[in-house]
Design a protein around this motif. Structure first.
Motif, short mmCIF file in Angstrom:
data_model
loop_
_atom_site.label_atom_id
_atom_site.label_comp_id
_atom_site.label_asym_id
_atom_site.label_seq_id
_atom_site.Cartn_x
_atom_site.Cartn_y
_atom_site.Cartn_z
N ALA A 65 93.34 22.67 -35.39
CA ALA A 65 92.93 23.90 -34.69
C ALA A 65 93.95 24.30 -33.63
CB ALA A 65 91.56 23.70 -34.06
N GLU A 66 94.50 23.32 -32.91
CA GLU A 66 95.51 23.63 -31.89
C GLU A 66 96.73 24.30 -32.51
OE1 GLU A 66 96.32 19.93 -30.00
OE2 GLU A 66 94.39 19.87 -28.93
N LYS A 67 97.19 23.75 -33.62
CA LYS A 67 98.36 24.32 -34.29
C LYS A 67 98.05 25.70 -34.86
CE LYS A 67 102.58 24.28 -35.74
NZ LYS A 67 103.71 24.32 -34.79
N LEU A 68 96.85 25.86 -35.44
CA LEU A 68 96.46 27.16 -35.99
C LEU A 68 96.38 28.22 -34.89
CD1 LEU A 68 93.72 26.12 -38.58
CD2 LEU A 68 96.04 26.92 -39.06
N LYS A 69 95.94 27.81 -33.71
CA LYS A 69 95.88 28.74 -32.58
C LYS A 69 97.28 29.23 -32.22
CE LYS A 69 93.38 30.60 -29.19
NZ LYS A 69 92.24 31.53 -29.45
N GLU A 70 98.24 28.31 -32.21
CA GLU A 70 99.62 28.69 -31.90
C GLU A 70 100.17 29.66 -32.93
OE1 GLU A 70 101.89 25.12 -31.74
OE2 GLU A 70 100.70 24.23 -30.11
N VAL A 71 99.94 29.35 -34.21
CA VAL A 71 100.44 30.21 -35.28
C VAL A 71 99.81 31.58 -35.22
CG1 VAL A 71 100.53 30.52 -37.80
CG2 VAL A 71 100.99 28.28 -36.80
N SER A 72 98.49 31.61 -35.00
CA SER A 72 97.77 32.88 -34.93
C SER A 72 98.31 33.76 -33.81
CB SER A 72 96.28 32.61 -34.73
OG SER A 72 95.57 33.80 -34.51
N GLU A 73 98.58 33.15 -32.66
CA GLU A 73 99.05 33.92 -31.51
C GLU A 73 100.49 34.38 -31.69
OE1 GLU A 73 98.24 31.37 -28.21
OE2 GLU A 73 96.11 31.92 -28.13
N ARG A 74 101.34 33.51 -32.23
CA ARG A 74 102.75 33.88 -32.38
C ARG A 74 102.94 34.96 -33.44
NH1 ARG A 74 104.32 28.34 -31.20
NH2 ARG A 74 104.22 27.80 -33.40
N LEU A 75 102.19 34.86 -34.53
CA LEU A 75 102.34 35.83 -35.62
C LEU A 75 101.40 37.01 -35.48
CD1 LEU A 75 102.74 33.54 -38.77
CD2 LEU A 75 104.52 34.52 -37.30
N GLN A 76 100.50 36.95 -34.49
CA GLN A 76 99.51 38.01 -34.29
C GLN A 76 98.70 38.23 -35.57
OE1 GLN A 76 98.89 39.92 -31.15
NE2 GLN A 76 99.76 37.90 -30.72
N ILE A 77 98.25 37.13 -36.15
CA ILE A 77 97.46 37.21 -37.37
C ILE A 77 96.04 36.72 -37.07
CG2 ILE A 77 98.27 34.92 -38.18
CD1 ILE A 77 97.96 36.02 -41.05
N PRO A 78 95.02 37.53 -37.38
CA PRO A 78 93.64 37.09 -37.16
C PRO A 78 93.33 35.87 -38.02
CG PRO A 78 93.76 39.45 -37.60
CD PRO A 78 95.10 38.88 -37.92
N LEU A 79 92.68 34.87 -37.41
CA LEU A 79 92.46 33.60 -38.11
C LEU A 79 91.00 33.18 -38.08
CD1 LEU A 79 94.80 30.66 -38.39
CD2 LEU A 79 92.43 30.15 -37.78
N ILE A 80 90.51 32.75 -39.23
CA ILE A 80 89.17 32.19 -39.40
C ILE A 80 89.34 30.72 -39.77
CG2 ILE A 80 87.07 32.28 -40.81
CD1 ILE A 80 87.86 35.33 -41.28
N TYR A 81 88.69 29.85 -39.00
CA TYR A 81 88.83 28.40 -39.24
C TYR A 81 87.86 27.96 -40.32
CZ TYR A 81 89.53 23.45 -38.06
OH TYR A 81 89.84 22.11 -38.09
N LYS A 82 88.41 27.23 -41.31
CA LYS A 82 87.59 26.79 -42.45
C LYS A 82 87.66 25.28 -42.61
CE LYS A 82 86.90 25.35 -46.81
NZ LYS A 82 87.34 24.08 -47.43
N SER A 83 86.52 24.66 -42.77
CA SER A 83 86.46 23.27 -43.23
C SER A 83 85.05 23.02 -43.75
CB SER A 83 86.80 22.29 -42.11
OG SER A 83 87.14 21.03 -42.65
N SER A 84 84.94 22.13 -44.74
CA SER A 84 83.66 21.87 -45.40
C SER A 84 82.97 20.65 -44.80
CB SER A 84 83.87 21.63 -46.89
OG SER A 84 84.43 22.77 -47.51
N PHE A 85 81.69 20.80 -44.48
CA PHE A 85 80.93 19.65 -44.01
C PHE A 85 80.47 18.78 -45.18
CE2 PHE A 85 77.93 23.29 -44.01
CZ PHE A 85 77.01 22.85 -44.96
N GLN A 86 80.48 19.36 -46.38
CA GLN A 86 80.12 18.61 -47.58
C GLN A 86 80.92 19.13 -48.77
OE1 GLN A 86 76.08 19.17 -48.95
NE2 GLN A 86 76.11 17.31 -50.19
N LYS A 87 81.47 18.21 -49.54
CA LYS A 87 82.13 18.57 -50.78
C LYS A 87 81.33 17.91 -51.90
CE LYS A 87 85.53 20.46 -51.06
NZ LYS A 87 85.87 21.91 -51.08
N ASP A 88 80.43 18.70 -52.48
CA ASP A 88 79.50 18.13 -53.44
C ASP A 88 79.99 18.23 -54.88
OD1 ASP A 88 77.14 16.68 -53.59
OD2 ASP A 88 75.98 18.42 -54.24
N ASN A 89 81.25 18.61 -55.07
CA ASN A 89 81.79 18.71 -56.42
C ASN A 89 82.97 17.76 -56.63
OD1 ASN A 89 83.59 19.99 -54.77
ND2 ASN A 89 83.86 21.81 -56.06
#
Length: 282
Positions: A37-61
């Protein structure tokens, strides 16, 4: 590009800015999640790209019961809630069962329906009834224009907050093919369209920890083609050390490489948005 905009937190998906969905495939130990998340925040701010954080709490497949499938609903949502509070990202995760929808809706900004499950009516409707944005992943078994059917299931609840995500078709055995025509068909449905690039390079039938379980060499080609074809957002799973990731190790992008990976995509997007896609009749 889409003719409808969907608001996700402070991000207008389908507007005039390419947006990014990124994060580790599955929730691992909290330090890894926060470092990403820290790195994504840096990238989002430097590139001025809106960012949505994604991760799965369960991978059932997962292909084996021996493989790590995540911390589960309760613990996973606690981690995602902390990331949301600490970094201000809108949060996306997927649900596999209808009874997960209500709890997920308390934390998530976007509830994702996995590709394999996109035609499961009870699941899709339960997600829609939370009122949250629903990200429908295109099933590997469906013609893209047929994604209008699960979309209508969501709309039947009065929820118009929909995003459609392409991640390739199953052609032949254990391989996914991205057909650029899909982006056209999904755009015609009328909601923001995302290209899930890192899942499109998975080699099914091969464990994701095996280096042969993904084809990263195709990431630049596929990503640039997708953005040029008129998507509104890109989905790139990232990890600080992909080789040690507990899921999709062969296809995730190192988060330290994300900034350089995104630069040409942003340039292509700026060119593409100047030109309206038109149907040509012969």
């Amino acid at each position: 590009m889409s003719n409808k905009k969907v608001q996700v937190g402070n991000i207008s998906c389908g507007s005039d800015k390419l947006f990014l969905i990124s994060g580790p495939c599955v929730i691992e130990e909290e330090s890894i999640m926060l470092r990403t998340a820290e790195k994504l925040k840096e990238v989002s701010e430097r590139l001025q790209i809106p960012l949505i954080y994604k991760s799965s709490f369960q991978k059932d497949n997962r292909s084996s019961v021996k493989y790590y499938d995540g911390p589960g609903l309760d613990e996973g949502l606690k981690v995602l809630q902390r990331i949301k509070q600490d970094f201000g990202f809108p949060i996306l995760s997927d649900i596999h069962y209808p009874d997960q929808a209500a709890a997920a809706g308390e934390v998530l900004d976007i509830i994702q329906i996995p590709a394999y499950l996109c035609m499961q009516t009870t699941l899709v409707v339960a997600a829609a009834k939370t009122g949250k944005v629903v990200n429908l992943k295109h099933g590997q078994f469906l013609a893209p224009e047929n994604m209008k059917h699960p979309v209508e299931k969501i709309r039947s609840t009065g929820n118009e907050n929909i995003i459609l995500t392409e991640r390739g078709y199953t052609f032949g055995y254990n391989d996914l093919i991205v057909d650029p025509r899909s982006f056209y068909h999904l755009n015609q449905i009328g909601y923001p369209v995302v290209f899930d690039i890192t899942h499109a390079i998975r080699k099914y039938g091969i464990p994701s920890a095996d280096a042969k379980g993904g084809a990263r060499e195709f990431l630049p080609t596929l990503s640039r083609a997708g953005v040029a074809a008129g998507v509104d957002g890109v989905f790139v799973e990232t990890h600080p050390d992909p080789a040690k990731a507990l899921c999709d190790a062969a296809s995730q992008l190192c988060v330290n490489d994300l900034e350089e990976f995104m630069k040409p995509l942003l340039e292509i997007y700026e060119i593409t948005k100047k030109y309206e896609f038109q149907t040509v009749n012969y």
